[in-house]
Design a protein around this motif. Structure first.
Motif, PDB file in Angstrom:
ATOM      1  N   TYR A 155       0.614   4.008  -1.719  1.00 46.28           N
ATOM      2  CA  TYR A 155      -0.386   4.625  -2.570  1.00 46.28           C
ATOM      3  C   TYR A 155       0.133   5.762  -3.439  1.00 46.28           C
ATOM      4  CZ  TYR A 155      -3.744   1.960   0.212  1.00 46.28           C
ATOM      5  OH  TYR A 155      -4.424   0.947   0.823  1.00 46.28           O
TER       6      TYR A 155
ATOM      7  N   HIS B 278      -6.151   4.114   5.567  1.00 45.75           N
ATOM      8  CA  HIS B 278      -6.024   3.855   4.124  1.00 45.75           C
ATOM      9  C   HIS B 278      -6.555   4.989   3.253  1.00 45.75           C
ATOM     10  CE1 HIS B 278      -4.672  -0.391   4.029  1.00 45.75           C
ATOM     11  NE2 HIS B 278      -5.195  -0.409   5.242  1.00 45.75           N
TER      12      HIS B 278
ATOM     13  N   LYS C 193       0.929   4.304   4.633  1.00 48.15           N
ATOM     14  CA  LYS C 193       0.302   4.022   3.343  1.00 48.15           C
ATOM     15  C   LYS C 193       0.659   5.072   2.294  1.00 48.15           C
ATOM     16  CE  LYS C 193      -2.155   1.182   6.029  1.00 48.15           C
ATOM     17  NZ  LYS C 193      -1.869   0.985   7.460  1.00 48.15           N
TER      18      LYS C 193
ATOM     19  N   GLU D 165     -14.123   3.390   9.843  1.00 45.89           N
ATOM     20  CA  GLU D 165     -12.924   3.577   9.026  1.00 45.89           C
ATOM     21  C   GLU D 165     -13.257   4.381   7.776  1.00 45.89           C
ATOM     22  OE1 GLU D 165     -10.493   0.148   8.254  1.00 45.89           O
ATOM     23  OE2 GLU D 165     -11.172  -0.864  10.071  1.00 45.89           O
TER      24      GLU D 165
ATOM     25  N   CYS E 211      -3.801  -3.472  -4.300  1.00 46.29           N
ATOM     26  CA  CYS E 211      -3.553  -2.072  -3.945  1.00 46.29           C
ATOM     27  C   CYS E 211      -2.858  -1.381  -5.111  1.00 46.29           C
ATOM     28  CB  CYS E 211      -2.686  -1.979  -2.691  1.00 46.29           C
ATOM     29  SG  CYS E 211      -3.474  -2.584  -1.187  1.00 46.29           S
TER      30      CYS E 211
ATOM     31  N   TYR F 116       0.825  -1.202   0.000  1.00 46.78           N
ATOM     32  CA  TYR F 116       0.000   0.000   0.000  1.00 46.78           C
ATOM     33  C   TYR F 116       0.866   1.261   0.000  1.00 46.78           C
ATOM     34  CZ  TYR F 116       0.087  -1.922   4.814  1.00 46.78           C
ATOM     35  OH  TYR F 116       0.435  -2.540   5.988  1.00 46.78           O
TER      36      TYR F 116
ATOM     37  N   ARG G 233      -6.427  -9.225  -2.394  1.00 42.36           N
ATOM     38  CA  ARG G 233      -6.536  -7.785  -2.191  1.00 42.36           C
ATOM     39  C   ARG G 233      -5.518  -7.061  -3.058  1.00 42.36           C
ATOM     40  NH1 ARG G 233      -5.322  -4.702   3.447  1.00 42.36           N
ATOM     41  NH2 ARG G 233      -3.192  -5.237   2.828  1.00 42.36           N
TER      42      ARG G 233
ATOM     43  N   SER H   2     -11.303   4.451  -4.792  1.00 44.56           N
ATOM     44  CA  SER H   2     -10.564   3.781  -3.720  1.00 44.56           C
ATOM     45  C   SER H   2      -9.381   3.017  -4.313  1.00 44.56           C
ATOM     46  CB  SER H   2     -11.470   2.805  -2.967  1.00 44.56           C
ATOM     47  OG  SER H   2     -10.696   1.977  -2.102  1.00 44.56           O
TER      48      SER H   2
ATOM     49  N   HIS I  11     -10.878  -2.707  11.741  1.00 44.98           N
ATOM     50  CA  HIS I  11      -9.564  -3.342  11.798  1.00 44.98           C
ATOM     51  C   HIS I  11      -9.293  -3.961  13.165  1.00 44.98           C
ATOM     52  CE1 HIS I  11      -5.068  -3.448  11.764  1.00 44.98           C
ATOM     53  NE2 HIS I  11      -5.281  -3.798  10.515  1.00 44.98           N
TER      54      HIS I  11
ATOM     55  N   TYR J 252     -12.370   0.779   4.240  1.00 46.74           N
ATOM     56  CA  TYR J 252     -12.228  -0.534   4.879  1.00 46.74           C
ATOM     57  C   TYR J 252     -11.233  -1.357   4.067  1.00 46.74           C
ATOM     58  CZ  TYR J 252     -16.017   0.901   7.842  1.00 46.74           C
ATOM     59  OH  TYR J 252     -16.772   1.586   8.754  1.00 46.74           O
ATOM     60  N   SER J 253     -10.149  -1.758   4.754  1.00 46.57           N
ATOM     61  CA  SER J 253      -8.968  -2.244   4.058  1.00 46.57           C
ATOM     62  C   SER J 253      -9.145  -3.583   3.362  1.00 46.57           C
ATOM     63  CB  SER J 253      -7.793  -2.349   5.043  1.00 46.57           C
ATOM     64  OG  SER J 253      -8.108  -3.225   6.117  1.00 46.57           O
TER      65      SER J 253
ATOM     66  N   VAL K 272      -7.934   0.557  -3.031  1.00 45.32           N
ATOM     67  CA  VAL K 272      -7.993  -0.826  -2.554  1.00 45.32           C
ATOM     68  C   VAL K 272      -9.172  -1.525  -3.220  1.00 45.32           C
ATOM     69  CG1 VAL K 272      -8.153  -2.329  -0.532  1.00 45.32           C
ATOM     70  CG2 VAL K 272      -7.096  -0.067  -0.333  1.00 45.32           C
TER      71      VAL K 272
END
Length: 489
Positions: free
Chosen positions: A134, A304, A336, A272, A468, A132, A466, A423, A219, A275-276, A425
């Motif tokens: 980013y 995130h 991140k 959050e 990223c 991540y 997942r 997003s 988390h 949400y990761s 993610v």
């Protein structure tokens, strides 16, 4: 590069019992649920049979300490040996480079069916879809890196002290002032680890007699912080403002002692920004409105989202049009978007002053490395354009465009993809446990490094990969990732 978290007792979820929020998120058919559960049954049956035969054949060779209780709980030990070890080559893959758009993944081999893995001296150059990073700051930057090197020469790698003692440098003060200005709060406090920011702050804010209402997908750092607080904890359905209001109304009516209706000392709602594991934005405007109605405090975890979304990178408040003044506690991390380590809390001056005198992570833990602090300061200045360029705006545009392109292409290919537009993610749903290693290994063979996530980090039926996206990914890199051939799907 695969994630598997510590293992709680396995409670399989039958198809009819899949939570409502999960049904809305994914297209989970009865056949998918049945075959996924059947796969776990096969793993467990053969695992127990192998354990039984091992006990029968090697009963005289047992090295257990007689009279001692086992340190490792039986189920966790079984799960690790019979399931995790079979696919552990997909987990914790070491890298030999900076976490840029492309990374060097160290090759490993096993001579005992994956029970142990040995590293080789060779590495594969792989497209990095797992880190991540980013905004691409973690791999070196023309503005940040020279200033980090200078700070390293001046301050050394560490302050060797807690913030409350001799661990506060001019850089720490500058960062706290900068992050407060960046997120739009009066004051801020920083910590050396993002996870600890949640797990140590929440118990300081709420204690016995208080009520914490937490999103069901929050988390693990939030979960552990809430548990450690001594407060009463309730959860509401993921991203459901209507259910949050139901829980709030019910708990306010009941009070903290059933029958006496004594009011809660304070109520804290924790959500959050992104949400990761799903890549979804929280429904912040609706949640804030409900919390105002019932006089509950709002705690927003932007681990995130800060730096990665919003017109100027200021997170979900900017993206969704929420006034930062309506958020009582704003939490975020530097790991991140800013290519560093640590976390922060931004709030009123009164709250920050209290945390500096009451939070163990500030009083006893070693402060952030000065070099890491300088990295965050420089990265934020790039994002704000205070480096004299527009590179920050370009990075924000690139991560937004890259994320939306990759997500839309995956959907065109027929994948079930979680996550909202803009997003960085996104989750590719795999469901079946056997598909995790197949997906991970197929990608690695074609020089693409991905993160796959299974139980217990996700519900039993909802294993996934997942993805990223980073501003350092060029369009050609994303096309390369989309061309991976997955013959097992």
């Amino acid at each position: 590069m695969t994630v598997l978290l510590p293992i709680p007792p396995l409670v399989p979820i039958p198809p009819l019992a899949v939570p409502g929020e999960v049904r809305r998120m994914v297209r989970l058919t009865y056949l998918t649920a049945l075959t996924t559960l059947l796969g776990y049954v096969v793993f467990f049956v053969f695992g127990f049979l192998r354990d039984l035969f091992r006990e029968l054949l090697d009963w005289s060779k047992s090295d257990d300490l007689r009279g001692y209780a086992p340190i490792c709980p039986p189920f966790e030990d079984f799960y690790t040996r019979r399931i995790y070890h079979r696919i552990q080559d997909c987990f914790a893959r070491p890298i030999a480079s900076a976490p840029d758009a492309w990374i060097d993944v160290v090759e490993r081999y096993s001579n005992d069916n994956n029970k142990t893995l040995r590293r080789t001296s060779t590495a594969s150059r792989c497209l990095n879809l797992g880190s991540y990073n980013y905004l691409g700051f973690a791999a070196g930057d023309e503005y940040c890196t020279p200033r980090v090197i200078e700070s390293l020469k001046k301050y050394a790698p560490t302050a060797c002290s807690a913030r409350a003692d001799a661990g506060t440098t001019r850089l720490h003060v500058e960062l706290e002032e900068l992050i407060a200005r960046f997120v739009g709060k009066p004051a801020a406090i920083t910590f050396g680890m993002g996870y600890v920011t949640n797990s140590s702050i929440i118990p300081v804010l709420v204690g016995e007699g208080g009520l914490i209402i937490s999103d069901s997908f929050n988390h693990n750092s939030i979960v552990n912080g809430a548990r450690a607080s001594g407060a009463t904890v309730h959860v509401f359905r993921h991203n459901s403002p209507s259910h949050l209001e139901e829980v709030l109304r019910e708990q306010i009516v009941k009070g903290r002692q059933p029958g006496t209706h004594r009011p809660w000392r304070k109520i804290l709602v924790i959500v959050e920004g992104i949400y990761s594991m799903e890549g979804e934005f929280c429904k912040l405007p609706e949640i804030v409105a409900i919390c105002k109605k019932y006089k509950a405090y709002v705690y927003l975890d932007e681990a995130h989202s800060i730096g990665a979304v919003g017109k100027s990178g200021r997170g979900v408040c900017e993206l969704l049009g929420v006034d930062p003044a309506d958020i009582d506690i704003m939490m975020g991390t530097f790991t991140k978007s800013f290519g560093s380590c640590g976390g922060y809390i931004a709030a009123s001056e009164e709250i920050i002053r209290y945390l500096k005198h009451a939070c163990p992570a500030h009083l006893y833990a070693t402060s952030m490395s000065p070099a890491a602090v300088q990295q965050v300061i420089s990265a934020i200045k790039v994002v704000l354009g205070e480096d004299g360029s527009n590179r920050g705006a370009k990075k924000l545009a690139q991560i937004r465009e890259g994320s939306n392109y990759f997500r839309s292409e995956l959907k065109k290919m027929g994948f079930v993809v979680l996550g909202d537009n803009d997003s960085p993610v996104m989750a590719i749903m795999l469901y079946n446990l056997a598909k995790l290693p197949a997906f991970s290994r197929a990608c690695l063979r074609q020089n693409v490094a991905v993160v796959t996530v299974g139980y217990p980090a996700t519900p039993v039926l909802l294993a996934r990969a997942r993805i990223c996206i980073s501003a350092s990914h060029a369009r050609e890199d994303l096309i390369k990732g989309l061309k991976v051939r997955l013959s097992f799907l």
